[in-house]
Design an enzyme around this catalytic site. Sequence first.
Site, PDB file in Angstrom:
ATOM      1  CG  ASP A 134      -1.771  15.957  -2.887  1.00  0.00           C
ATOM      2  OD1 ASP A 134      -2.533  16.552  -3.683  1.00  0.00           O
ATOM      3  OD2 ASP A 134      -1.190  16.523  -1.957  1.00  0.00           O
TER       4      ASP A 134
ATOM      5  CD  GLU B 296      -3.075   1.181   2.055  1.00  0.00           C
ATOM      6  OE1 GLU B 296      -3.698   2.236   2.291  1.00  0.00           O
ATOM      7  OE2 GLU B 296      -3.402   0.077   2.530  1.00  0.00           O
TER       8      GLU B 296
END
Length: 246
Positions: free
Chosen positions: A151, A62
């Site tokens: 982001d 991850e």
Amino acid sequence: MLLENKFVSDKPKFFGRRKGRIIHKAKSALLERFLPFVKINETTVFNKDKLFGTPVDEICLEIGFGSGDHLAGQALSNPHCGYIGAEVFQNGIANLLSLITGIKEGDRLPEKITLLPERVDNIRIFDNDIRLLFKYLPDAFFDRIYLLFPDPWPKKRHASRRFVNLENIRELARILKPGGILRIATDHKIYKSWTLRQLHACPEFEWTARCGKDWKTEPADWIQTKYQKKALKEGRRPVFFDYKRK
């Protein structure tokens, strides 16, 4: 630290926060006393049989695990799998350590910090930019890779800062096993279309969706993240793109 010195000559430019609000006593203790036991460092051997403290059948990565909700949940639900989490944000790392040890602010710290009784030792943490680790990861090492709510850098002049780009995607294709899944989740309109364009330009990946429901609905094994809950509360609907490594 030795790990940082090792990478200093080819360190990519990083945009984003490494630390937020003050990390108080309990979580500071987790970073100082427990993180070293689960941290990947310059001596790491990327061998499925040696990397974790328990035997694993599969290994997942991850990238940017945030507060650690998804990573902690997946590792608990799948004790037969090993998980590597990469995150630069110290507050997020501390929160993940809190989730897997059960130690919260205000708790009396034990002499020895351990995992919760219901957990196995199947999480390892890289507390830096994942791009620094790419060249040390073996080919076809991971069965699954998660990139959840990165982001979006929505302004056009910041597009080069987005993690999803052809250079990084090719590295993900290299370290992912054939048939393995790359899952990308986002709630941002610009990043949705950007991700589709970038992945469709990479011949190593195939989008698994066959209808709108496949990418608009949470996957069966999904675990909601703190960021996702905030996005839903603010009216932003996430999408879930699964790409298979050809």
